[in-house]
Design an enzyme around this catalytic site. Structure first.
Site, PDB file in Angstrom:
ATOM      1  N   ARG A 363       0.799  -1.228   0.000  1.00 16.97           N
ATOM      2  CA  ARG A 363       0.000   0.000   0.000  1.00 16.97           C
ATOM      3  C   ARG A 363       0.834   1.281   0.000  1.00 16.97           C
ATOM      4  NH1 ARG A 363      -3.008   1.324   3.843  1.00 16.97           N
ATOM      5  NH2 ARG A 363      -4.662   2.304   2.595  1.00 16.97           N
ATOM      6  N   CYS A 394      14.655  -4.450  -3.850  1.00 15.87           N
ATOM      7  CA  CYS A 394      15.499  -3.658  -4.738  1.00 15.87           C
ATOM      8  C   CYS A 394      14.659  -2.606  -5.465  1.00 15.87           C
ATOM      9  CB  CYS A 394      16.189  -4.588  -5.743  1.00 15.87           C
ATOM     10  SG  CYS A 394      17.513  -3.776  -6.663  1.00 15.87           S
ATOM     11  N   TYR A 424      -5.469  -5.640   3.783  1.00 19.09           N
ATOM     12  CA  TYR A 424      -4.751  -5.349   2.536  1.00 19.09           C
ATOM     13  C   TYR A 424      -3.235  -5.405   2.687  1.00 19.09           C
ATOM     14  CZ  TYR A 424      -9.421  -3.918   1.262  1.00 19.09           C
ATOM     15  OH  TYR A 424     -10.770  -3.908   1.032  1.00 19.09           O
TER      16      TYR A 424
END
Length: 467
Positions: A363, A394, A424
């Site tokens: 998120r 990365c 979520y």
């Protein structure tokens, strides 16, 4: 502002100062009560404890990182929503977080369950959910998903397109059954949330538009189909909504549509679902409404609009998901590297890297969602330092907590807890960089139960069909 990849935008803003809402705390060890589950707090030794287990004990049993669900808090929120809305139906939105145990909790607390894929349906059924209390959403349900729902006897299918109406009719004729359906409509209302998660404006993939008449056509077609039992209308206006203003407009427009349908057919539809999207506190500045206030407000809105259109009050339903599981969940991470970056002008930022990241909570990278954090394994007398909690991936945009004051002596091996992580996070988790997903555990009265086990490298390699 020019448009760019979200992660790039977040990375480019790295030199911005702390947001205005974030104030330097008087006590860096203090926990803001509204952010944490009911049974989370510091014990006598200053360690974060959840439902009778310290963060360190949880990590010793389940490893790090780990998602932790306060079971009693989850159940209590489910009951509170059900009690607040009384004779309205409350469907838990499974997309926020679902596993078989959660499906069982929802069934035991007497809520319905909203699913939007065949996978979520399978989990709900395996968890013992009564199919009559399941609703199936989705803008592109497959033939297999619809067939599975019809064969299971789900209580309602929320129809999203003309293609789906035809597909349902064919399947019902084949199976000798009648589908109980609602028509999802777009009301032209956009909740005041990030563009990526607002779902009721016209230019989007969900539902039939009320403007232009597509929704009324879908209602009339479904009503005349011998294979469909049309019961009502469904709408959804967005996510992380703190008040009833948007719902007022949505209720007015959906009830006007129901009145138009009555005028066209002589039949009054019996159900209306106003959807979910009810917000929670991620940071101390968030001020979500209580279920009781939302219920009173929505009830008054619907009754007022029904009087205006000369309609009976339909059987109403809402779909909280995040509002139930979000605050009940906490993510716990272990600190790896700590580094300070000079920003110029006498400013600096401390980067705290942990053993998770955007693979277990997308998120913040996806739409710059804000979170809070606290050191979990001890308290500290050190001065608060403005910090950014980042992951191991990365990507420059691999940020978990964009801005937070944390103790100046925080170091490798310390634990960091991120509250309001129940929704979520695991449900949107990935294996980016081939990182196994963390486990989900429930804690209650000092006992830990595994809901979803930790993935292993063997799990990842088992999917690789190569040599």
């Amino acid at each position: 502002m020019t448009h760019m990849h979200v992660a790039g935008s977040i990375h480019a803003d790295a030199t911005s100062p702390a947001p205005q809402w974030l104030k330097r705390p008087e006590d860096v060890n203090a926990l803001t009560r509204q952010l944490w589950s009911e049974h989370a707090g510091r014990d006598a030794q200053g360690r974060l404890a959840i439902a009778g287990l310290t963060a360190q004990e949880i990590v010793e049993q389940a490893g790090s990182p780990v998602y932790v669900i306060d079971e009693a808090d989850f159940r209590g929120r489910a009951r509170r929503w059900k009690e607040a809305f009384g004779d309205w139906q409350v469907f838990y939105a499974g997309k926020s977080f679902l596993c078989t145990t959660v499906a069982r909790w929802i069934a035991e607390e007497g809520l319905g369950l909203d699913v939007c894929t065949g996978g979520e349906l399978a989990v709900a059924l395996r968890g013992g959910m009564d199919p009559a209390r399941i609703g199936l959403h989705g803008n592109n349900k497959s033939e297999d998903e619809l067939r599975a729902a019809l064969q299971a006897g789900v209580g309602r299918i929320i129809v999203d397109s003309s293609h789906e109406i035809g597909l349902l009719e064919r399947l019902c004729a084949e199976l000798g059954t009648v589908a109980r359906v609602m028509i999802r409509v777009t009301t032209g209302v956009e909740a005041h949330t990030h563009e990526y998660i607002a779902t009721a404006h016209e230019d989007q993939k969900f539902g039939f538009s009320i403007n232009g008449g597509a929704a009324l056509v879908a209602l009339v077609r479904s009503a005349h189909s011998p294979h469909l039992n049309l019961v009502g209308v469904h709408s959804h206006i967005g996510s992380q909504i703190f008040d009833t203003n948007g719902f007022e407009v949505a209720a007015r427009r959906t009830l006007k549509l129901i009145a138009q349908f009555k005028e066209a057919t002589g039949t009054e539809l019996s159900e209306l679902d106003l959807g979910g999207g009810f917000g929670i506190s991620y940071i101390k500045e968030d001020t979500p409404a209580t279920p009781e206030d939302l219920a009173a407000g929505l009830r008054a809105i619907v009754e007022h609009e029904c009087r205006g259109f000369g309609l009976s009050v339909p059987l109403m339903s809402v779909e909280p998901g995040r509002a139930i599981c979000g605050p009940a969940g906490t993510a716990i991470y272990t600190v790896g590297t700590v580094k300070t970056v000079e920003l110029g002008g006498g400013q600096s930022r401390r980067y705290i890297s942990v053993d998770g990241g955007m693979s277990d909570n997308i998120r913040p990278a996806l739409y710059a969602a804000e979170y809070s954090a606290a050191m979990a394994n001890r308290t500290s007398a050190a001065e608060p330092v403005l910090s950014r909690v980042v992951g191991k991936h990365c990507e420059g945009g691999d940020i978990l907590v964009r801005d937070e004051f944390l103790p100046g002596d925080l170091t490798a091996g310390d634990l960091i807890a991120v509250p309001a992580s129940g929704a979520y996070s695991r449900s949107m988790a990935s294996n980016y960089n081939h990182v196994p997903r963390p486990p989900v555990v429930a804690v209650s009265d000092g006992r830990l139960t595994t809901l979803l086990r930790r993935e292993t490298l063997d799990d990842l390699l088992a999917l690789d069909a190569g040599a």
